[in-house]
Design a protein around this motif. Structure first.
Motif, PDB file in Angstrom:
ATOM      1  N   LEU A   1       0.551  -1.144  -0.048  1.00 12.32           N
ATOM      2  CA  LEU A   1      -0.219  -0.085  -0.352  1.00 12.32           C
ATOM      3  C   LEU A   1       0.660   1.425  -0.073  1.00 12.32           C
ATOM      4  N   ASP A   2       1.977   1.616   0.478  1.00 13.00           N
ATOM      5  CA  ASP A   2       2.961   2.528   0.807  1.00 13.00           C
ATOM      6  C   ASP A   2       3.445   2.818  -0.936  1.00 13.00           C
ATOM      7  N   LEU A   3       2.731   3.197  -1.687  1.00 13.38           N
ATOM      8  CA  LEU A   3       2.700   3.229  -3.520  1.00 13.38           C
ATOM      9  C   LEU A   3       3.053   4.643  -4.113  1.00 13.38           C
ATOM     10  N   SER A   4       2.923   4.794  -5.453  1.00 19.67           N
ATOM     11  CA  SER A   4       2.872   5.826  -6.156  1.00 19.67           C
ATOM     12  C   SER A   4       3.672   5.274  -7.553  1.00 19.67           C
ATOM     13  N   PRO A   5       3.742   6.527  -8.548  1.00 16.45           N
ATOM     14  CA  PRO A   5       3.333   5.867  -9.929  1.00 16.45           C
ATOM     15  C   PRO A   5       5.096   5.513 -10.331  1.00 16.45           C
ATOM     16  N   SER A   6       6.002   6.176  -9.273  1.00 18.85           N
ATOM     17  CA  SER A   6       7.386   5.911  -9.375  1.00 18.85           C
ATOM     18  C   SER A   6       7.886   4.575  -8.317  1.00 18.85           C
ATOM     19  N   ASN A   7       6.968   3.810  -7.415  1.00 19.27           N
ATOM     20  CA  ASN A   7       8.089   3.257  -7.153  1.00 19.27           C
ATOM     21  C   ASN A   7       7.370   1.911  -7.118  1.00 19.27           C
ATOM     22  N   PHE A   8       5.496   1.683  -7.828  1.00 19.47           N
ATOM     23  CA  PHE A   8       4.985   0.431  -7.184  1.00 19.47           C
ATOM     24  C   PHE A   8       5.774  -0.368  -8.520  1.00 19.47           C
ATOM     25  N   ALA A   9       6.547  -0.343  -9.619  1.00 21.04           N
ATOM     26  CA  ALA A   9       7.378  -1.417 -10.173  1.00 21.04           C
ATOM     27  C   ALA A   9       7.676  -1.895  -9.115  1.00 21.04           C
ATOM     28  N   TYR A  10       9.092  -1.575  -8.131  1.00 18.33           N
ATOM     29  CA  TYR A  10      10.351  -1.618  -7.143  1.00 18.33           C
ATOM     30  C   TYR A  10       8.814  -2.738  -6.923  1.00 18.33           C
ATOM     31  N   ASN A  11       7.796  -2.140  -5.579  1.00 19.18           N
ATOM     32  CA  ASN A  11       7.631  -2.884  -4.852  1.00 19.18           C
ATOM     33  C   ASN A  11       6.689  -4.061  -4.952  1.00 19.18           C
ATOM     34  N   HIS A  12       6.287  -3.812  -6.125  1.00 16.91           N
ATOM     35  CA  HIS A  12       5.368  -5.080  -7.374  1.00 16.91           C
ATOM     36  C   HIS A  12       5.989  -6.037  -7.290  1.00 16.91           C
ATOM     37  N   ASN A  13       7.842  -6.060  -7.858  1.00 20.15           N
ATOM     38  CA  ASN A  13       8.544  -6.934  -8.062  1.00 20.15           C
ATOM     39  C   ASN A  13       9.407  -7.536  -6.600  1.00 20.15           C
ATOM     40  N   LEU A  14       9.867  -7.469  -5.261  1.00 19.49           N
ATOM     41  CA  LEU A  14       9.792  -7.285  -4.587  1.00 19.49           C
ATOM     42  C   LEU A  14       8.336  -8.295  -3.786  1.00 19.49           C
ATOM     43  N   LEU A  15       7.608  -7.688  -3.595  1.00 22.45           N
ATOM     44  CA  LEU A  15       5.951  -8.890  -3.338  1.00 22.45           C
ATOM     45  C   LEU A  15       6.937  -9.929  -3.936  1.00 22.45           C
ATOM     46  N   LEU A  16       6.413  -9.575  -5.291  1.00 23.43           N
ATOM     47  CA  LEU A  16       7.227 -11.195  -5.813  1.00 23.43           C
ATOM     48  C   LEU A  16       7.358 -12.474  -5.362  1.00 23.43           C
ATOM     49  N   THR A  17       8.494 -11.317  -4.971  1.00 22.32           N
ATOM     50  CA  THR A  17      10.218 -12.660  -4.819  1.00 22.32           C
ATOM     51  C   THR A  17       9.749 -13.212  -3.252  1.00 22.32           C
ATOM     52  N   TYR A  18       8.589 -12.411  -2.653  1.00 26.95           N
ATOM     53  CA  TYR A  18       7.405 -13.687  -1.776  1.00 26.95           C
ATOM     54  C   TYR A  18       6.748 -14.370  -2.224  1.00 26.95           C
ATOM     55  N   ALA A  19       6.135 -14.731  -2.907  1.00 33.62           N
ATOM     56  CA  ALA A  19       5.081 -15.180  -3.328  1.00 33.62           C
ATOM     57  C   ALA A  19       5.568 -16.315  -3.862  1.00 33.62           C
ATOM     58  N   THR A  20       4.551 -18.437  -3.439  1.00 32.52           N
ATOM     59  CA  THR A  20       4.574 -18.554  -4.080  1.00 32.52           C
ATOM     60  C   THR A  20       4.368 -19.304  -5.941  1.00 32.52           C
ATOM     61  N   PRO A  21       4.924 -20.238  -6.117  1.00 30.51           N
ATOM     62  CA  PRO A  21       5.103 -20.193  -7.184  1.00 30.51           C
ATOM     63  C   PRO A  21       3.507 -20.683  -8.322  1.00 30.51           C
ATOM     64  N   GLU A  22       2.415 -21.015  -7.442  1.00 32.43           N
ATOM     65  CA  GLU A  22       1.013 -21.776  -7.732  1.00 32.43           C
ATOM     66  C   GLU A  22       0.124 -20.449  -7.723  1.00 32.43           C
ATOM     67  N   ALA A  23       0.588 -18.882  -7.112  1.00 32.80           N
ATOM     68  CA  ALA A  23       0.464 -18.055  -7.018  1.00 32.80           C
ATOM     69  C   ALA A  23       1.001 -16.239  -7.866  1.00 32.80           C
TER      70      ALA A  23
ATOM     71  N   LEU B   1       5.758 -17.471   2.403  1.00 29.28           N
ATOM     72  CA  LEU B   1       5.582 -17.121   1.127  1.00 29.28           C
ATOM     73  C   LEU B   1       3.969 -16.773   1.191  1.00 29.28           C
ATOM     74  N   LEU B   2       4.166 -15.427   0.705  1.00 29.54           N
ATOM     75  CA  LEU B   2       2.660 -15.320   0.053  1.00 29.54           C
ATOM     76  C   LEU B   2       1.912 -16.121  -0.788  1.00 29.54           C
ATOM     77  N   GLU B   3       0.835 -16.299  -0.778  1.00 30.99           N
ATOM     78  CA  GLU B   3       0.173 -16.681  -1.544  1.00 30.99           C
ATOM     79  C   GLU B   3      -1.099 -15.581  -1.968  1.00 30.99           C
ATOM     80  N   GLN B   4      -1.459 -15.024  -1.229  1.00 30.06           N
ATOM     81  CA  GLN B   4      -2.658 -13.996  -1.583  1.00 30.06           C
ATOM     82  C   GLN B   4      -2.950 -13.028  -0.835  1.00 30.06           C
TER      83      GLN B   4
END
Length: 187
Positions: A80-102, A174-177
């Protein structure tokens, strides 16, 4: 006869002397190499986050409530701490915690949110106030104040709850949802 006896002893002593001289040379070389390795080795310092105030643990398939709460707070801030300039970085970082299925579903969700943030020139800042964690189900909810800004102007503050579901893998979570935040914001 004594001569043969002395000759054998002298040959044996020469063999022992040569063997121990070679062994001493190898040991000396080994000591020099190890001393050099210790001298030029860089020390590794393991840093612990400054906010670590509670004991956290993972044992088998169980995790402590504190660990689950800390991970949920961290994920919620990234989400939720997002702006147009940092959402790509935050989302990529979140995806490193995601399970392969999710991974695919989360990436699709994040791309949709990125479009909304860009279209609205939306920036959000999340201040967590309460974290409720359930180690049995590996679910947590983070409630706090979400401040929204459109094109740099403060639009509103709202109470938001982020629901996070984890799965336990390899001594970690790991993050599922993850749900909440922008859906409420863009309506």
């Amino acid at each position: 006869m004594k001569f043969d006896f002395f000759k054998e002893n002298i040959l044996e002593l020469h063999f022992q002397r040569n063997f121990f001289a070679i062994l001493s040379g190898v040991l000396l070389l080994n000591t020099i190499l190890l001393s050099g390795a210790v001298f030029w080795k860089r020390e590794r310092t393991i840093l612990v986050p400054p906010r670590l105030t509670k004991q956290m643990w993972v044992q088998g398939n169980a995790v402590s409530q504190e660990y689950l709460s800390e991970m949920a707070g961290y994920i919620a801030k990234l989400f939720l701490d997002l702006s147009p300039s940092n959402f790509a970085y935050n989302h990529n970082l979140l995806l490193t915690y995601a399970t392969p299925e999710a991974y695919g579903a989360l990436k699709k969700q994040f791309l949709k949110e990125a479009e909304e943030y860009t279209k609205l020139q939306l920036s959000t800042h999340f201040k967590p106030a309460e974290i409720t964690a359930s180690p049995e189900t590996l679910e947590a909810s983070v409630t706090g104040t979400l401040s929204s800004y459109v094109a740099g102007k403060h639009v509103r503050d709202s109470q938001e709850t982020v629901a996070i579901k984890f799965t336990h893998r390899d001594a970690g979570l790991l993050l599922e949802q993850v749900t909440g935040g922008l859906k409420n914001e863009s309506n």
